[in-house]
Design an enzyme around this catalytic site. Structure first.
Site, PDB file in Angstrom:
ATOM      1  N   HIS A 170      -6.179  -3.853  -0.571  1.00 52.73           N
ATOM      2  CA  HIS A 170      -6.104  -2.731  -1.513  1.00 52.73           C
ATOM      3  C   HIS A 170      -6.384  -3.164  -2.945  1.00 52.73           C
ATOM      4  CE1 HIS A 170      -4.927   0.745   0.860  1.00 52.73           C
ATOM      5  NE2 HIS A 170      -4.224  -0.071   1.608  1.00 52.73           N
ATOM      6  N   SER A 182       0.798  -1.225   0.000  1.00 51.92           N
ATOM      7  CA  SER A 182       0.000   0.000   0.000  1.00 51.92           C
ATOM      8  C   SER A 182       0.831   1.277   0.000  1.00 51.92           C
ATOM      9  CB  SER A 182      -0.947  -0.014   1.192  1.00 51.92           C
ATOM     10  OG  SER A 182      -0.213  -0.080   2.389  1.00 51.92           O
ATOM     11  N   LYS A 201     -12.518  -0.697   2.792  1.00 50.67           N
ATOM     12  CA  LYS A 201     -11.918   0.083   1.701  1.00 50.67           C
ATOM     13  C   LYS A 201     -12.919   0.138   0.534  1.00 50.67           C
ATOM     14  CE  LYS A 201      -7.328  -0.262   3.527  1.00 50.67           C
ATOM     15  NZ  LYS A 201      -6.473  -1.295   4.097  1.00 50.67           N
TER      16      LYS A 201
HETATM   17  C1  LIG Z   1      -6.169  -1.668   5.512  1.00 52.24           C
HETATM   18  C2  LIG Z   1      -5.430  -2.952   5.586  1.00 52.24           C
HETATM   19  C3  LIG Z   1      -5.654  -3.867   6.615  1.00 52.24           C
HETATM   20  C4  LIG Z   1      -6.559  -3.565   7.761  1.00 52.24           C
HETATM   21  O1  LIG Z   1      -7.887  -3.606   7.365  1.00 52.24           O
HETATM   22  P1  LIG Z   1      -9.023  -3.165   8.422  1.00 52.24           P
HETATM   23  O2  LIG Z   1     -10.229  -3.879   7.967  1.00 52.24           O
HETATM   24  O3  LIG Z   1      -9.105  -1.688   8.341  1.00 52.24           O
HETATM   25  O4  LIG Z   1      -8.554  -3.620   9.765  1.00 52.24           O
HETATM   26  C5  LIG Z   1      -4.997  -5.078   6.569  1.00 52.24           C
HETATM   27  N1  LIG Z   1      -4.135  -5.375   5.570  1.00 52.24           N
HETATM   28  C6  LIG Z   1      -3.874  -4.508   4.575  1.00 52.24           C
HETATM   29  C7  LIG Z   1      -2.921  -4.867   3.495  1.00 52.24           C
HETATM   30  C8  LIG Z   1      -4.502  -3.266   4.555  1.00 52.24           C
HETATM   31  O5  LIG Z   1      -4.242  -2.403   3.578  1.00 52.24           O
END
Ligand SMILES: *Cc1c(COP(=O)(O)O)cnc(C)c1O
Length: 395
Positions: free
Chosen positions: A212, A184, A241
């Protein structure tokens, strides 16, 4: 509480400030969107994970409202005691079907899903091999399991092979490779075809955290493995997301894996069930996303336009195809100055610097979104050019 304890905490806070690493939160007073109000001013938001613009979508709000009326507000229970509604199983089945897996299991967040995954599945005789740039939640999840740990440099396939050999030489029973689907900070995709080939050669499993990518990469938005034509054995992901942006995480995989996680995964057994509103909105999000070729086309169109505009202005960009488009400033102070100036000019972006990215690689991570218009992007490009000149980034 002793004074000495609080003094130590204050000293740590002071040090964080001195290092220029103190994070301050801006207060947004409107729903999450391409334009938000901050302190009474409207700014264009280029730092949300709102890839398909669903965070304030009327269909998700309707589904959540309806579920709240018909299924109530909260579950007041973990799943296995009295916290599983028909909606929870419907979303788990729907996610599994969407991702091409046998079943899935919901968590409060993907952070919890990754925290839950490794400990029940891998024991002291097993090995887990992790990319050095994996998300913090994968790192923490691996720390909680008893398997032997191996790490390879980000996307370095020679190093991955060396670690696979080492794990096999150490007599590992089962070996699992764990990787983000998309890293990310850079927007780089994992080299899944090569990872899959090495995994097959060394009889390892492949776990992909696709936070992502799910919803917008690959056919129907089925994620990085689908985009690259590769099969992952286990997937984790988030509803926080592209799939609506509220919260909720999941693990999808083979039936016995999901069945064992339901028995043993600690964040599942000892933490509350997701509320019906969130679960119903997740189902509505999947309905939209599966048919959202138009939104995905708009997202990648926006990404190409934005990337080309920044490049033409003379900014130093990391290459790629993902809607994460990092503008490299290298120096942390410069990244902060640029982000602050952009905010004055009506553009909301976030600077990233050590320890989130390596020293000397400070950046502003911009993220595209299907709901951004050409007018939004042109306004933002104008602001980037102006801020870049004023801060000495562009010469
Ligand atoms: C955003 C993200 C998470 C965490 O996700 P949440 O549901 O907000 O806890 C885990 N792994 C990756 C790669 C992320 O980008």
């Amino acid at each position: 509480m002793t004074t000495a304890f609080l003094d130590d905490i204050r000293a740590t806070l002071t040090q964080i400030q001195k290092d220029g690493l103190f994070k301050r939160e801006r207060l947004i007073t409107t729903p999450q969107s391409t334009r938000v109000q901050v302190g009474g001013r409207e700014v264009i938001n280029l730092c949300a994970n709102n890839y398909l613009g669903l965070a304030n979508h009327p269909a998700l709000i309707d589904a959540a409202t309806k579920a709240m009326t018909e299924h109530g507000f909260g579950m007041a229970s973990v799943r296995f005691i009295c916290g599983t509604q028909d909606l929870h199983r419907a979303l788990e089945a729907r996610l599994a079907q969407y991702l091409g897996m046998e079943d899935s299991i919901l968590f409060a967040a993907c952070f919890d899903a990754n925290g839950a995954l490794f400990e029940p599945l891998l024991g002291p005789d097993d090995a887990v091999i992790s990319d050095a740039l994996n998300h913090a939640s994968i790192i923490d999840g691996i720390r909680l399991c008893k398997a032997r740990r191996y790490r390879y440099a980000n996307s370095d396939m020679d190093d991955l092979e060396a670690q696979l050999r080492a794990a096999r030489a150490d007599g590992a029973r089962h070996v699992m490779i764990a990787t983000d689907g998309v890293f990310s900070m850079d927007g780089y995709l994992a080299r899944l075809p090569e990872i899959r080939a090495l995994a097959d050669q060394y009889e390892a499993l492949v776990m992909v955290d696709d936070c992502h990518a799910t919803g917008f990469m690959g056919p129907q938005g089925r994620g990085t493995p689908a985009h690259l034509g590769v099969r992952a054995d286990i997937l984790t992901g988030t509803l926080g997301k592209a799939l609506g942006g509220a919260l909720g995480g999941y693990i999808a995989g083979p039936q016995p894996v999901i069945d064992l996680l339901r028995q043993r995964a600690r964040p599942y057994l000892f933490s509350n069930a997701l509320p019906p509103s969130i679960v119903a909105a997740g189902l509505a999000a999947l309905d939209i996303v599966e048919a959202a070729d138009d939104l995905r086309a708009q997202l990648f169109d926006n990404a190409a336009y934005w990337r080309a505009g920044l490049a033409a202005a003379g900014f130093d960009l990391l290459p790629g195809e993902h809607p994460i488009i990092p503008v490299m400033l290298h120096d942390a102070h410069r990244a902060q100055a640029m982000a602050a100036r952009l905010f004055d000019l009506g553009i909301y972006v976030s600077p990233f610097f050590f320890p989130v990215v390596p020293k000397g690689q400070a950046r502003i991570r911009t993220q595209m979104n299907a709901a951004l218009t050409r007018a939004d992007l042109d306004q933002a490009l104008g602001a980037f050019r102006q801020a870049g000149q004023e801060t000495g980034v562009l010469t």
